[in-house]
Design a protein around this motif. Structure first.
Motif, short mmCIF file in Angstrom:
data_model
loop_
_atom_site.label_atom_id
_atom_site.label_comp_id
_atom_site.label_asym_id
_atom_site.label_seq_id
_atom_site.Cartn_x
_atom_site.Cartn_y
_atom_site.Cartn_z
N SER A 116 0.86 -1.17 0.00
CA SER A 116 0.00 0.00 0.00
C SER A 116 0.90 1.23 0.00
O SER A 116 1.82 1.33 0.81
N GLY A 117 0.68 2.13 -0.94
CA GLY A 117 1.52 3.32 -0.99
C GLY A 117 1.13 4.28 -2.09
O GLY A 117 0.01 4.25 -2.60
N LYS A 118 2.10 5.14 -2.42
CA LYS A 118 1.93 6.11 -3.50
C LYS A 118 3.19 6.10 -4.34
O LYS A 118 4.30 6.02 -3.79
N ASP A 119 3.02 6.19 -5.66
CA ASP A 119 4.19 6.19 -6.53
C ASP A 119 4.88 7.55 -6.48
O ASP A 119 4.46 8.46 -5.75
N ALA A 120 5.94 7.69 -7.26
CA ALA A 120 6.76 8.91 -7.24
C ALA A 120 5.96 10.16 -7.63
O ALA A 120 6.34 11.27 -7.26
N ARG A 121 4.86 9.98 -8.35
CA ARG A 121 4.01 11.12 -8.75
C ARG A 121 2.80 11.30 -7.83
O ARG A 121 1.91 12.10 -8.12
N GLY A 122 2.74 10.52 -6.75
CA GLY A 122 1.65 10.67 -5.79
C GLY A 122 0.41 9.85 -6.07
O GLY A 122 -0.59 9.97 -5.37
N LYS A 123 0.46 8.99 -7.09
CA LYS A 123 -0.71 8.16 -7.43
C LYS A 123 -0.82 7.00 -6.44
O LYS A 123 0.14 6.28 -6.22
N PRO A 124 -2.01 6.79 -5.82
CA PRO A 124 -2.19 5.69 -4.87
C PRO A 124 -2.04 4.32 -5.54
O PRO A 124 -2.54 4.11 -6.64
N ILE A 125 -1.35 3.42 -4.85
CA ILE A 125 -1.15 2.06 -5.33
C ILE A 125 -1.50 1.08 -4.22
O ILE A 125 -1.05 1.24 -3.09
#
Length: 147
Positions: free
Chosen positions: A121-130
């Motif tokens: 659970s997190g956010k990629d380098a551009r802030g998109k939730p994953i």
């Protein structure tokens, strides 16, 4: 990064199931990939457990490629996570190590017999939730090579 090779015993290839979301887009893929685990490894001189998942999808999969590496230090230090995810909508990267920080993420590991589930659970380098779940039927051994 140290090179990793398969050791005797469990074959590295297994049928993986990957589910989750990137932003509002749902992902689902299954097929041949590799899940590896080393309970006693080290990174930069720190004793740690290592998990590694690699998946190359077919042309029809929502997940084109997934490379996940998780180092969990035994001294209670923060996890070091590397995720490279290529989907039909683009590339997504998370890097949480002392040298590089791109995005953010946490991984929960749920053992199940010889395999288990990794929930990221997190956010990629551009802030998109994953939110990604990888079901590994079995973890092959890894052996660190080099210094």
């Amino acid at each position: 990064r140290k090179a990793l090779t398969e050791t005797r015993g469990v074959p590295a290839q297994a049928n993986l199931l990957i589910t989750g979301t990137v932003g509002k887009r749902t992902l689902e893929a299954s097929g041949s990939g590799s899940c590896r685990h080393a309970p006693d490894a080290s990174i930069r001189g720190v004793s740690a457990s290592l998990w590694r998942v690699q998946y190359d999808g077919s042309g029809n999969d929502a997940v084109k490629q997934l490379n996940l590496t998780l180092w969990r230090p035994k001294d209670g230090g923060p996890d070091q996570l590397s995720l490279d995810l290529e989907t039909g909508s683009g590339d997504h990267r998370i890097e949480t190590g002392p040298d590089e920080h791109k995005g953010e993420g946490a991984v929960t590991i749920l053992p199940n017999g010889p395999g288990g589930r990794l929930e990221l659970s997190g956010k990629d380098a551009r802030g998109k939730p994953i939110q990604i779940t990888v079901d590994c039927p079995v973890f092959a051994d890894v052996e660190a090579e080099g210094g």
